[in-house]
Motif scaffolding. Structure first.
Motif, PDB file in Angstrom:
ATOM      1  N   GLN A  12       0.853  -1.182   0.000  1.00 14.92           N
ATOM      2  CA  GLN A  12       0.000   0.000   0.000  1.00 14.92           C
ATOM      3  C   GLN A  12       0.894   1.238   0.000  1.00 14.92           C
ATOM      4  OE1 GLN A  12      -1.911   1.236   3.719  1.00 14.92           O
ATOM      5  NE2 GLN A  12      -3.841   1.207   2.595  1.00 14.92           N
ATOM      6  N   VAL A  13       0.727   2.103  -0.993  1.00 20.99           N
ATOM      7  CA  VAL A  13       1.449   3.366  -1.031  1.00 20.99           C
ATOM      8  C   VAL A  13       0.514   4.421  -0.459  1.00 20.99           C
ATOM      9  CG1 VAL A  13       2.659   5.034  -2.471  1.00 20.99           C
ATOM     10  CG2 VAL A  13       2.712   2.609  -3.079  1.00 20.99           C
ATOM     11  N   LYS A  14       0.916   4.980   0.673  1.00 20.31           N
ATOM     12  CA  LYS A  14       0.066   5.945   1.376  1.00 20.31           C
ATOM     13  C   LYS A  14       0.335   7.355   0.879  1.00 20.31           C
ATOM     14  CE  LYS A  14       0.030   3.067   5.451  1.00 20.31           C
ATOM     15  NZ  LYS A  14       0.349   2.948   6.863  1.00 20.31           N
ATOM     16  N   PRO A  15      -0.706   8.168   0.816  1.00 25.78           N
ATOM     17  CA  PRO A  15      -0.514   9.558   0.402  1.00 25.78           C
ATOM     18  C   PRO A  15       0.139  10.379   1.506  1.00 25.78           C
ATOM     19  CG  PRO A  15      -2.786   9.186   1.025  1.00 25.78           C
ATOM     20  CD  PRO A  15      -2.096   7.850   1.090  1.00 25.78           C
ATOM     21  N   ARG A  16       0.758  11.464   1.093  1.00 26.41           N
ATOM     22  CA  ARG A  16       1.313  12.431   2.053  1.00 26.41           C
ATOM     23  C   ARG A  16       0.240  13.460   2.378  1.00 26.41           C
ATOM     24  NH1 ARG A  16       7.522  13.565   0.858  1.00 26.41           N
ATOM     25  NH2 ARG A  16       8.114  11.516   0.104  1.00 26.41           N
ATOM     26  N   MET A  17       0.628  14.481   3.081  1.00 28.56           N
ATOM     27  CA  MET A  17      -0.316  15.515   3.497  1.00 28.56           C
ATOM     28  C   MET A  17      -1.046  16.137   2.303  1.00 28.56           C
ATOM     29  SD  MET A  17      -1.290  16.986   6.335  1.00 28.56           S
ATOM     30  CE  MET A  17      -0.146  17.452   7.601  1.00 28.56           C
ATOM     31  N   LEU A  18      -0.338  16.322   1.189  1.00 29.88           N
ATOM     32  CA  LEU A  18      -0.927  16.966   0.012  1.00 29.88           C
ATOM     33  C   LEU A  18      -1.424  15.967  -1.028  1.00 29.88           C
ATOM     34  CD1 LEU A  18       1.625  19.877  -0.394  1.00 29.88           C
ATOM     35  CD2 LEU A  18      -0.625  19.941   0.681  1.00 29.88           C
ATOM     36  N   GLY A  19      -1.530  14.701  -0.659  1.00 31.90           N
ATOM     37  CA  GLY A  19      -2.021  13.690  -1.583  1.00 31.90           C
ATOM     38  C   GLY A  19      -0.916  12.768  -2.071  1.00 31.90           C
ATOM     39  N   LEU A  20      -1.286  11.848  -2.926  1.00 35.07           N
ATOM     40  CA  LEU A  20      -0.349  10.869  -3.460  1.00 35.07           C
ATOM     41  C   LEU A  20       0.475  11.485  -4.574  1.00 35.07           C
ATOM     42  CD1 LEU A  20       0.462   7.877  -3.259  1.00 35.07           C
ATOM     43  CD2 LEU A  20      -1.156   7.433  -5.079  1.00 35.07           C
ATOM     44  N   ARG A  21       1.793  11.318  -4.485  1.00 33.69           N
ATOM     45  CA  ARG A  21       2.680  11.857  -5.509  1.00 33.69           C
ATOM     46  C   ARG A  21       3.219  10.726  -6.379  1.00 33.69           C
ATOM     47  NH1 ARG A  21       7.106  15.638  -3.145  1.00 33.69           N
ATOM     48  NH2 ARG A  21       8.098  13.639  -3.420  1.00 33.69           N
ATOM     49  N   THR A  22       3.352  11.001  -7.663  1.00 30.81           N
ATOM     50  CA  THR A  22       3.906  10.030  -8.605  1.00 30.81           C
ATOM     51  C   THR A  22       5.292   9.593  -8.156  1.00 30.81           C
ATOM     52  OG1 THR A  22       2.669  11.065 -10.394  1.00 30.81           O
ATOM     53  CG2 THR A  22       4.486   9.652 -11.024  1.00 30.81           C
ATOM     54  N   GLU A  23       6.063  10.511  -7.645  1.00 29.94           N
ATOM     55  CA  GLU A  23       7.425  10.206  -7.198  1.00 29.94           C
ATOM     56  C   GLU A  23       7.440   9.163  -6.086  1.00 29.94           C
ATOM     57  OE1 GLU A  23       6.200  13.367  -7.275  1.00 29.94           O
ATOM     58  OE2 GLU A  23       7.208  14.168  -9.038  1.00 29.94           O
ATOM     59  N   ASP A  24       6.427   9.191  -5.213  1.00 29.52           N
ATOM     60  CA  ASP A  24       6.354   8.211  -4.127  1.00 29.52           C
ATOM     61  C   ASP A  24       6.116   6.808  -4.674  1.00 29.52           C
ATOM     62  OD1 ASP A  24       6.702  10.267  -2.292  1.00 29.52           O
ATOM     63  OD2 ASP A  24       4.547  10.510  -1.961  1.00 29.52           O
ATOM     64  N   VAL A  25       5.226   6.708  -5.652  1.00 31.98           N
ATOM     65  CA  VAL A  25       4.941   5.408  -6.268  1.00 31.98           C
ATOM     66  C   VAL A  25       6.183   4.909  -7.009  1.00 31.98           C
ATOM     67  CG1 VAL A  25       3.487   4.150  -7.901  1.00 31.98           C
ATOM     68  CG2 VAL A  25       2.480   5.929  -6.457  1.00 31.98           C
ATOM     69  N   LEU A  29       8.302   1.479  -6.299  1.00 36.53           N
ATOM     70  CA  LEU A  29       8.512   0.485  -7.350  1.00 36.53           C
ATOM     71  C   LEU A  29       9.996   0.228  -7.599  1.00 36.53           C
ATOM     72  CD1 LEU A  29       5.757   1.525  -9.904  1.00 36.53           C
ATOM     73  CD2 LEU A  29       5.883  -0.632  -8.637  1.00 36.53           C
ATOM     74  N   ALA A  30      10.798   1.275  -7.583  1.00 37.69           N
ATOM     75  CA  ALA A  30      12.241   1.122  -7.808  1.00 37.69           C
ATOM     76  C   ALA A  30      12.872   0.284  -6.698  1.00 37.69           C
ATOM     77  CB  ALA A  30      12.913   2.488  -7.900  1.00 37.69           C
ATOM     78  N   GLN A  31      12.478   0.558  -5.464  1.00 36.21           N
ATOM     79  CA  GLN A  31      13.014  -0.186  -4.328  1.00 36.21           C
ATOM     80  C   GLN A  31      12.628  -1.663  -4.417  1.00 36.21           C
ATOM     81  OE1 GLN A  31      11.411   1.075  -0.574  1.00 36.21           O
ATOM     82  NE2 GLN A  31      13.001   0.051   0.606  1.00 36.21           N
ATOM     83  N   LEU A  39       6.076  -5.873 -10.871  1.00 35.73           N
ATOM     84  CA  LEU A  39       4.717  -5.355 -10.753  1.00 35.73           C
ATOM     85  C   LEU A  39       3.770  -6.166 -11.625  1.00 35.73           C
ATOM     86  CD1 LEU A  39       2.823  -3.108  -9.660  1.00 35.73           C
ATOM     87  CD2 LEU A  39       3.347  -1.837 -11.748  1.00 35.73           C
ATOM     88  N   VAL A  40       2.678  -6.634 -11.023  1.00 36.19           N
ATOM     89  CA  VAL A  40       1.650  -7.384 -11.743  1.00 36.19           C
ATOM     90  C   VAL A  40       0.458  -6.484 -12.033  1.00 36.19           C
ATOM     91  CG1 VAL A  40       0.064  -9.351 -11.632  1.00 36.19           C
ATOM     92  CG2 VAL A  40       2.364  -9.554 -10.684  1.00 36.19           C
TER      93      VAL A  40
END
Length: 57
Positions: A12-25, A29-31, A39-40
């Motif tokens: 589960q990728v959780k959003p930050r205070m200002l919402g979900l950022r593409t960079e977080d996803v 994924l890179a990690q 990724l399926v």
């Protein structure tokens, strides 16, 4: 049957205070990719993104 065996992971990728950022996803994924996960599927559910991963064992 190919005899291949898989391990599965749901992340589960959780959003930050200002919402979900593409960079977080992308960072998540890179990690996981560096650890051998593939990724399926990805699902956006409300504020969260669910990543469905697999890797051969």
């Amino acid at each position: 049957m190919s005899g291949r065996r898989w391990s599965y992971k749901v992340v589960q990728v959780k959003p930050r205070m200002l919402g979900l950022r593409t960079e977080d996803v992308e960072a998540t994924l890179a990690q996981l990719g560096q650890a051998g996960w593939e990724l399926v599927n990805a699902v956006q559910a409300g504020l969260y993104t669910w990543l469905y991963m697999k890797k051969e064992i």
